[in-house]
Design a protein around this motif. Structure first.
Motif, mmCIF file in Angstrom:
data_model
loop_
_atom_site.group_PDB
_atom_site.id
_atom_site.type_symbol
_atom_site.label_atom_id
_atom_site.label_comp_id
_atom_site.label_asym_id
_atom_site.label_seq_id
_atom_site.Cartn_x
_atom_site.Cartn_y
_atom_site.Cartn_z
ATOM 1 N N ILE A 282 0.842 -1.195 0.000
ATOM 2 C CA ILE A 282 0.000 0.000 0.000
ATOM 3 C C ILE A 282 0.880 1.249 0.000
ATOM 4 O O ILE A 282 1.874 1.313 0.736
ATOM 5 N N LEU A 283 0.509 2.246 -0.774
ATOM 6 C CA LEU A 283 1.138 3.566 -0.713
ATOM 7 C C LEU A 283 0.123 4.549 -0.150
ATOM 8 O O LEU A 283 -1.033 4.575 -0.593
ATOM 9 N N PRO B 53 4.655 -5.273 -6.626
ATOM 10 C CA PRO B 53 3.488 -4.619 -7.235
ATOM 11 C C PRO B 53 2.487 -4.123 -6.195
ATOM 12 O O PRO B 53 2.246 -4.762 -5.176
ATOM 13 N N LEU B 54 1.893 -2.996 -6.510
ATOM 14 C CA LEU B 54 0.962 -2.336 -5.602
ATOM 15 C C LEU B 54 -0.380 -3.063 -5.533
ATOM 16 O O LEU B 54 -0.875 -3.566 -6.532
ATOM 17 N N ASP B 55 -0.945 -3.104 -4.331
ATOM 18 C CA ASP B 55 -2.305 -3.629 -4.125
ATOM 19 C C ASP B 55 -3.302 -2.527 -3.821
ATOM 20 O O ASP B 55 -4.511 -2.718 -3.994
ATOM 21 N N GLY B 56 -2.822 -1.413 -3.313
ATOM 22 C CA GLY B 56 -3.752 -0.356 -2.931
ATOM 23 C C GLY B 56 -3.070 0.982 -2.771
ATOM 24 O O GLY B 56 -1.849 1.067 -2.594
ATOM 25 N N PHE B 57 -3.872 2.035 -2.847
ATOM 26 C CA PHE B 57 -3.372 3.398 -2.725
ATOM 27 C C PHE B 57 -4.350 4.227 -1.917
ATOM 28 O O PHE B 57 -5.567 4.157 -2.138
ATOM 29 N N LYS C 160 -2.249 -5.795 -11.018
ATOM 30 C CA LYS C 160 -2.995 -6.962 -10.532
ATOM 31 C C LYS C 160 -4.340 -6.588 -9.912
ATOM 32 O O LYS C 160 -4.961 -7.382 -9.222
ATOM 33 N N GLY C 161 -4.790 -5.372 -10.217
ATOM 34 C CA GLY C 161 -6.035 -4.923 -9.609
ATOM 35 C C GLY C 161 -5.780 -4.425 -8.205
ATOM 36 O O GLY C 161 -4.652 -4.401 -7.727
ATOM 37 N N GLY C 162 -6.844 -3.992 -7.531
ATOM 38 C CA GLY C 162 -6.659 -3.516 -6.167
ATOM 39 C C GLY C 162 -7.685 -2.480 -5.769
ATOM 40 O O GLY C 162 -8.809 -2.459 -6.277
ATOM 41 N N SER C 163 -7.280 -1.588 -4.874
ATOM 42 C CA SER C 163 -8.212 -0.648 -4.262
ATOM 43 C C SER C 163 -7.581 0.731 -4.124
ATOM 44 O O SER C 163 -6.439 0.855 -3.675
ATOM 45 N N ILE C 164 -8.343 1.753 -4.516
ATOM 46 C CA ILE C 164 -7.956 3.146 -4.297
ATOM 47 C C ILE C 164 -8.933 3.742 -3.289
ATOM 48 O O ILE C 164 -10.153 3.606 -3.445
ATOM 49 N N VAL C 165 -8.400 4.378 -2.257
ATOM 50 C CA VAL C 165 -9.243 5.054 -1.267
ATOM 51 C C VAL C 165 -8.893 6.539 -1.275
ATOM 52 O O VAL C 165 -7.760 6.924 -0.975
ATOM 53 N N ASN C 166 -9.861 7.356 -1.639
ATOM 54 C CA ASN C 166 -9.685 8.806 -1.641
ATOM 55 C C ASN C 166 -10.188 9.395 -0.329
ATOM 56 O O ASN C 166 -11.207 8.953 0.199
ATOM 57 N N LEU C 167 -9.481 10.424 0.164
ATOM 58 C CA LEU C 167 -9.934 11.111 1.380
ATOM 59 C C LEU C 167 -10.665 12.382 0.989
ATOM 60 O O LEU C 167 -10.079 13.328 0.460
ATOM 61 N N SER C 168 -11.966 12.378 1.232
ATOM 62 C CA SER C 168 -12.799 13.545 1.013
ATOM 63 C C SER C 168 -12.981 14.243 2.362
ATOM 64 O O SER C 168 -12.108 14.191 3.225
ATOM 65 N N SER C 169 -14.102 14.872 2.566
ATOM 66 C CA SER C 169 -14.407 15.540 3.832
ATOM 67 C C SER C 169 -15.898 15.812 3.897
ATOM 68 O O SER C 169 -16.538 16.054 2.855
ATOM 69 N N ALA C 170 -16.443 15.796 5.103
ATOM 70 C CA ALA C 170 -17.842 16.192 5.274
ATOM 71 C C ALA C 170 -18.067 17.614 4.783
ATOM 72 O O ALA C 170 -19.192 17.993 4.428
#
Length: 248
Positions: free
Chosen positions: A5-6, A80-84, A134-144
């Motif tokens: 993860i990065l 290889p990356l799995d997530g960011f 290899k596919g994976g997951s991106i999580v963005n940080l938004s805000s209320a």
């Protein structure tokens, strides 16, 4: 299963909490930071103590070459990356829009929108099965703030996070067929030092009591949501925007 993860802006606050929780799962973490090398090194040490692997990577997310280099460094160290986790972001002191100068507006949008989009683009290139990932997951940080507007405080910051919500929705549709899930976490009043950088170090404590849960949130509570979205436990979740805001 161990993951690579990065996380941008991982030397403090929510990014640091996510890094430590990833480490506790035995994952390998690229700890990106802008300028505070001592804090990044401390985070790396804490991830290792928790049971993971980590390296610190300095880089300004507004700099395309630096963004590419931080992804390269993570993959060279761990594979290889799995997530960011698209976490790095800034806020400026509270102000009405009418009183904001162009330098402030450029700084906010360059970092929170352009920088975040650059990072998301690079993550898409690395993770997409269509492009050799290899596919994976991106999580963005938004805000209320994206849905509240932050009037008389940070309408620039709120707008920049509205762009992150839209990025999440669009990119999830682009990358779903390419093996990549894209989601966002939308924190509310969380007790981190971002409030001090906005000139109100006690903001979360003062306003947190007004939420339905009656308190501010913690960085770890947001981190848990991030790590869940990175994990295989959320395998059918994409295009979601999860509020971690105490009901606010």
């Amino acid at each position: 299963m161990s993951k690579v993860i990065l996380i941008t802006g991982a030397s403090r606050g929510i990014g640091r909490s996510a890094a430590l929780l990833a480490g506790a799962r035995g994952w390998s973490v690229g700890v990106n930071y802008a300028s505070n090398a001592a804090a990044a090194d401390e985070t790396v040490a804490a991830v290792r103590v928790a049971g993971g692997k980590a390296i610190a990577i300095q880089g300004d997310i507004c700099d395309e070459a630096a963004v590419i280099a931080m992804f390269d460094a993570t993959q060279e160290a761990f594979g290889p990356l799995d997530g960011f986790v698209n976490n790095a972001g800034i806020v400026a002191p509270g102000s009405a829009l009418a009183d904001m100068d162009i330098a402030r507006l450029k700084r906010i949008f360059d970092t929170n929108v352009l920088g975040a989009y650059l990072c998301a683009r690079e993550a898409a290139r690395r993770l997409s099965t269509k492009r050799g990932g290899k596919g994976g997951s991106i999580v963005n940080l938004s805000s209320a703030a994206a849905r509240l507007g932050a009037p008389n405080e940070y309408v620039d910051y709120a707008g920049s996070k509205g762009a992150i919500d839209t990025l999440t929705l669009g990119l999830s549709k682009e990358l779903g067929p390419q093996g990549v899930r894209v989601n966002a976490v939308r924190p509310g009043l969380i007790d981190t030092d971002i409030h001090a950088s906005g000139g109100k170090p006690d903001r979360a404590a003062v306003l947190g009591v007004q939420t339905p849960l009656g308190r501010p949130g913690t960085a770890d509570e947001v981190g848990e949501s991030i790590v869940w979205l990175l994990s295989d436990a959320s395998s059918y979740v994409t295009g979601a925007i999860i509020d971690v805001a105490g009901g606010r």
